[in-house]
Design a protein around this motif. Structure first.
Motif, PDB file in Angstrom:
ATOM      1  N   LYS A  70       1.003  -1.181   0.064  1.00 32.25           N
ATOM      2  CA  LYS A  70       0.082   0.120  -0.106  1.00 32.25           C
ATOM      3  C   LYS A  70       0.850   1.198   0.009  1.00 32.25           C
ATOM      4  CE  LYS A  70      -0.099  -0.266   4.944  1.00 32.25           C
ATOM      5  NZ  LYS A  70      -0.957  -0.871   6.245  1.00 32.25           N
ATOM      6  N   LEU A  71       0.420   2.272  -0.718  1.00 29.28           N
ATOM      7  CA  LEU A  71       1.192   3.582  -0.584  1.00 29.28           C
ATOM      8  C   LEU A  71       0.280   4.600  -0.333  1.00 29.28           C
ATOM      9  CD1 LEU A  71       3.813   5.279  -1.252  1.00 29.28           C
ATOM     10  CD2 LEU A  71       2.958   5.139  -3.587  1.00 29.28           C
ATOM     11  N   ARG A  72       0.352   5.165   0.673  1.00 34.90           N
ATOM     12  CA  ARG A  72      -0.544   6.484   1.190  1.00 34.90           C
ATOM     13  C   ARG A  72      -0.130   7.472   0.562  1.00 34.90           C
ATOM     14  NH1 ARG A  72      -3.214   4.568   5.947  1.00 34.90           N
ATOM     15  NH2 ARG A  72      -2.223   2.659   6.810  1.00 34.90           N
ATOM     16  N   CYS A  73      -1.009   8.423  -0.161  1.00 36.14           N
ATOM     17  CA  CYS A  73      -0.615   9.675  -0.606  1.00 36.14           C
ATOM     18  C   CYS A  73      -1.941  10.625  -0.801  1.00 36.14           C
ATOM     19  CB  CYS A  73       0.024   9.366  -2.023  1.00 36.14           C
ATOM     20  SG  CYS A  73      -1.180   8.567  -3.165  1.00 36.14           S
ATOM     21  N   GLU A  74      -1.715  11.795  -1.022  1.00 37.56           N
ATOM     22  CA  GLU A  74      -2.793  12.659  -1.268  1.00 37.56           C
ATOM     23  C   GLU A  74      -3.528  12.195  -2.427  1.00 37.56           C
ATOM     24  OE1 GLU A  74      -3.414  15.136   0.651  1.00 37.56           O
ATOM     25  OE2 GLU A  74      -1.930  14.718   2.013  1.00 37.56           O
ATOM     26  N   GLU A  75      -4.944  12.713  -2.654  1.00 36.77           N
ATOM     27  CA  GLU A  75      -5.505  12.329  -3.660  1.00 36.77           C
ATOM     28  C   GLU A  75      -4.952  13.013  -5.078  1.00 36.77           C
ATOM     29  OE1 GLU A  75      -9.563  13.013  -3.482  1.00 36.77           O
ATOM     30  OE2 GLU A  75     -10.297  11.665  -5.402  1.00 36.77           O
ATOM     31  N   GLU A  76      -4.583  14.311  -4.996  1.00 35.75           N
ATOM     32  CA  GLU A  76      -4.082  14.838  -6.154  1.00 35.75           C
ATOM     33  C   GLU A  76      -2.392  14.396  -6.393  1.00 35.75           C
ATOM     34  OE1 GLU A  76      -5.333  16.333  -3.695  1.00 35.75           O
ATOM     35  OE2 GLU A  76      -3.935  17.720  -2.502  1.00 35.75           O
ATOM     36  N   ASP A  77      -1.881  13.672  -5.512  1.00 36.67           N
ATOM     37  CA  ASP A  77      -0.473  13.134  -5.722  1.00 36.67           C
ATOM     38  C   ASP A  77      -0.563  11.842  -6.577  1.00 36.67           C
ATOM     39  OD1 ASP A  77       0.680  15.321  -4.844  1.00 36.67           O
ATOM     40  OD2 ASP A  77       1.078  14.556  -3.069  1.00 36.67           O
ATOM     41  N   LYS A  78      -1.836  11.172  -6.634  1.00 41.03           N
ATOM     42  CA  LYS A  78      -1.912   9.973  -7.479  1.00 41.03           C
ATOM     43  C   LYS A  78      -1.320   9.749  -8.636  1.00 41.03           C
ATOM     44  CE  LYS A  78      -5.437   7.375  -4.678  1.00 41.03           C
ATOM     45  NZ  LYS A  78      -6.702   6.784  -4.543  1.00 41.03           N
ATOM     46  N   PHE A  79      -1.935  10.962  -9.424  1.00 47.77           N
ATOM     47  CA  PHE A  79      -1.302  10.922 -10.829  1.00 47.77           C
ATOM     48  C   PHE A  79       0.215  11.092 -10.935  1.00 47.77           C
ATOM     49  CE2 PHE A  79      -5.735  12.084 -11.899  1.00 47.77           C
ATOM     50  CZ  PHE A  79      -5.669  11.554 -13.002  1.00 47.77           C
ATOM     51  N   LEU A  80       0.816  11.895  -9.910  1.00 46.45           N
ATOM     52  CA  LEU A  80       2.152  11.993  -9.665  1.00 46.45           C
ATOM     53  C   LEU A  80       2.832  10.491  -9.615  1.00 46.45           C
ATOM     54  CD1 LEU A  80       4.618  13.690  -9.688  1.00 46.45           C
ATOM     55  CD2 LEU A  80       4.285  14.329  -7.414  1.00 46.45           C
ATOM     56  N   THR A  81       2.303  10.149  -8.695  1.00 46.97           N
ATOM     57  CA  THR A  81       2.801   8.643  -8.276  1.00 46.97           C
ATOM     58  C   THR A  81       2.703   7.636  -9.498  1.00 46.97           C
ATOM     59  OG1 THR A  81       1.829   9.128  -6.090  1.00 46.97           O
ATOM     60  CG2 THR A  81       2.680   7.002  -6.313  1.00 46.97           C
ATOM     61  N   MET A  82       1.656   7.876 -10.057  1.00 51.38           N
ATOM     62  CA  MET A  82       1.416   6.746 -11.239  1.00 51.38           C
ATOM     63  C   MET A  82       2.548   7.278 -12.246  1.00 51.38           C
ATOM     64  SD  MET A  82      -0.490   4.344 -11.287  1.00 51.38           S
ATOM     65  CE  MET A  82      -0.351   3.343 -12.878  1.00 51.38           C
ATOM     66  N   TYR A  83       2.509   8.482 -12.339  1.00 47.16           N
ATOM     67  CA  TYR A  83       3.421   9.019 -13.573  1.00 47.16           C
ATOM     68  C   TYR A  83       4.972   8.438 -13.295  1.00 47.16           C
ATOM     69  CZ  TYR A  83       6.038  12.102 -16.920  1.00 47.16           C
ATOM     70  OH  TYR A  83       6.752  12.477 -17.916  1.00 47.16           O
ATOM     71  N   ALA A  84       5.251   8.677 -11.811  1.00 46.49           N
ATOM     72  CA  ALA A  84       6.788   8.064 -11.585  1.00 46.49           C
ATOM     73  C   ALA A  84       6.708   6.766 -11.746  1.00 46.49           C
ATOM     74  CB  ALA A  84       6.965   8.747 -10.176  1.00 46.49           C
ATOM     75  N   LEU A  85       5.887   5.929 -11.134  1.00 51.71           N
ATOM     76  CA  LEU A  85       5.915   4.636 -11.542  1.00 51.71           C
ATOM     77  C   LEU A  85       5.909   3.875 -12.822  1.00 51.71           C
ATOM     78  CD1 LEU A  85       3.495   3.471  -8.603  1.00 51.71           C
ATOM     79  CD2 LEU A  85       5.763   2.847  -8.559  1.00 51.71           C
ATOM     80  N   LEU A  86       4.990   4.502 -13.519  1.00 54.23           N
ATOM     81  CA  LEU A  86       4.995   4.269 -15.117  1.00 54.23           C
ATOM     82  C   LEU A  86       6.275   4.770 -15.646  1.00 54.23           C
ATOM     83  CD1 LEU A  86       1.237   4.942 -16.086  1.00 54.23           C
ATOM     84  CD2 LEU A  86       2.488   2.702 -16.348  1.00 54.23           C
ATOM     85  N   LYS A  87       6.421   6.004 -15.868  1.00 53.14           N
ATOM     86  CA  LYS A  87       7.572   6.423 -16.440  1.00 53.14           C
ATOM     87  C   LYS A  87       9.006   5.946 -16.236  1.00 53.14           C
ATOM     88  CE  LYS A  87       8.149   9.434 -19.827  1.00 53.14           C
ATOM     89  NZ  LYS A  87       7.866   8.835 -21.269  1.00 53.14           N
TER      90      LYS A  87
END
Ligand code: ATP
Length: 510
Positions: free
Chosen positions: A238-255
């Motif tokens: 699990k990774l706790r993060c702010e809702e608006e940071d989900k895209f950033l997290t996903m971007y970092a993970l994906l990219k």
């Protein structure tokens, strides 16, 4: 109704079950070394002729537990040289589940395909087009209740003479998908006695209703195994993060991570799927006025029970709405004897749902889901890029991308080939069709400089199981390295693989 609860017995092998050699060969071809728990219990009971109500967790091999005995019994019946007729009916709530069952049957009959014929009628072709397939009276017919009923009503299919086995897969979904009426009507077309199997991931009230409609003195197999594979096989993060940071997290993970791994050949496919109200299909039903559309819509959904093979990782971008949905999403990985991992992004408002899941999994995961070590601060350098990427994914851009895909599909379609030969103007129009919206490609976003890659993502490969499961039964690897792929492509190209060795001149002997 008399019910017997089965008790745990010693594990056995497929060879000990007295199965037809051709099935054993097919099982070996599939690389299945031993039966899963549900297969071990259900196959022998089914061979004894018992009605079975089986509840087992997702990915536990339920399909094999009815496909194997059905094929074995059909092969046995055929030894008596009886008249050709449909002997088994397999019902499932969606087209995808039907085609999955059909795929399993085809794999399992790979060594006796001449003796056991099966047809999946859940496909979208008109009933009249499928009619000739049924005229041959295939041994096994697979379909959704509405399609089967359609064929029964048209007189294309006759089940009363000779039907011996009926299966309802993902039975707990059947009623919630609106099939109750169809089921009742369908029962009137079945013979008085047949062996029935209800396969389900849960034992709901709907199952009880179906049970009393279909089963006679059944054995209930309620396997006391955890709903998800053990911690050794399935790592849940699990990774706790702010809702608006989900895209950033996903971007970092994906990219910075997943795409790199994809390029290294660790994955072959990345699937993005939404969850069209999977948790409660009846909600969707209420919002839809057109009943016909509703039925069609259901039958095509990517839903529970779909067996995407060799899935190594599940990422929950939004935390699932319910425990059941979590189980079914995460259950797409680590199926049967494979391993996998999941990562759930959890924002503040989803914490309660995470706690519910952790409470539910307490016995098998007493520590809860493992914290995924990722410092959001490290990803802040990617914030500008992730925002730019996010802004460029507009509805128009998605529509245009989809249009392009459809156009390529149409241009490459074998089925449309003759149409385009007869109507060359249509082909020209399609080829020169103008792009409505130009998708801006931003080349500067293509590569992420090393200094922007979060430290914690530089070395996470160890979490991801290598694709050992991609080893085929014959010991060969199911995927190619990039080097191998390049070499094979080159070999396939006659201009590149062509080699010429001039004939050596024979020396003249004096
Ligand atoms: N005995 C076995 N050994 C190895 N792999 C198996 C075995 N039985 C089934 N499998 C594989 O495990 C995967 C899951 O099987 P299956 O789809 O039947 O599970 P399921 O219980 O029906 O799951 P769900 O409820 O999600 O539909 C499939 O890819 C299947 O080929």
């Amino acid at each position: 109704m008399n019910e017997k609860m089965e008790e745990e017995e010693e594990t056995c092998n497929f060879e000990d079950m007295g199965l037809d050699d051709r099935i054993l060969k097919a099982i070996a071809k599939l690389g299945w070394k031993k039966p899963t728990l549900i297969q071990e219990k259900a196959i022998s009971l089914a061979l004894e002729g018992k009605d079975i109500l089986a509840r087992a967790r997702t990915g536990s091999g339920k399909t094999g537990s009815y496909v194997v005995p059905i094929i074995h019994k059909i092969l046995k019946i055929k030894q008596r040289a009886s008249e050709q007729c449909t002997k088994a009916l397999i019902l499932a709530p969606t087209r995808e589940l039907c085609s999955q069952a059909q795929r399993n049957i085809i794999e399992m009959t790979s060594c006796c395909s001449r003796d056991v014929k099966s047809v999946d009628v859940s496909t979208q072709q008109p009933l009249s087009v499928q009619k000739p397939l049924l005229t041959e009276k295939p041994d096994i017919v697979v379909g959704t209740p509405s399609r089967i009923l359609g064929h029964l009503s048209e007189g294309n299919l006759h089940l009363k003479p000779g039907l011996e086995m009926v299966v309802i897969d993902e039975a707990d979904l059947l009623f919630s998908f609106g099939y109750e009426k169809d089921m009742k009507e369908l029962l009137t077309h079945l013979p008085e006695s047949y062996q029935a199997f209800l396969m389900s991931a849960t034992l709901s009230d709907d199952i009880k209703a179906l049970k009393s409609m279909m089963l006679h003195n059944p054995v209930t197999l309620k396997l006391e195994e955890p709903q998800l594979p053990t911690i050794e096989k399935l790592k849940q993060f699990k990774l706790r993060c702010e809702e608006e940071d989900k895209f950033l997290t996903m971007y970092a993970l994906l990219k910075c991570h997943i795409v790199n791994q994809f390029n290294e050949g660790r994955y072959e496919i990345i699937i993005a799927a939404d969850e069209t109200s999977l948790e409660n299909p009846s909600n969707r039903a209420n919002n839809n006025k057109n009943k016909r559309f509703r039925r069609r819509d259901y039958e095509s959904g990517i839903s529970r029970g779909i067996d995407f093979r060799n899935v190594t990782t599940i990422i929950n971008f939004d935390f699932p709405q319910s425990v059941e949905s979590y189980i079914h999403r995460v259950g797409r990985t680590a199926r049967a004897d494979a391993r996998g991992m999941s990562l759930s992004l959890v924002c503040m408002k989803e914490t309660a749902r995470l706690e519910e899941v952790e409470k539910f999994l307490l016995d098998s995961y007493p520590q809860g889901l493992t914290e995924f070590k990722f410092d959001m601060e490290e990803a802040s350098g990617l914030r500008y890029r992730s925002e730019t990427a996010r802004r460029s994914v507009t509805k128009d851009a998605i529509r245009e991308a989809r249009r392009k895909e459809i156009k390529v599909e149409m241009l490459n379609s074998q089925k449309l080939k003759t149409y385009f030969e007869d109507n060359p103007r249509d082909l020209q129009v399609l080829k020169h069709d103008k792009v409505l919206h130009v998708v801006k490609v931003q080349p500067h976003l293509k590569n992420v400089p090393d200094y922007l890659v979060p430290q914690s993502l530089k070395n996470t490969a160890k979490y991801y199981p290598m694709r050992k499961s991609h080893t085929l039964a014959n010991g060969k690897r199911a995927f190619k390295s990039r080097g191998q792929a390049r070499y094979q492509k080159q070999q396939a190209d006659p201009l590149k693989s062509f080699s010429f060795e001039p004939k050596k001149k024979k020396r003249r002997t004096k």
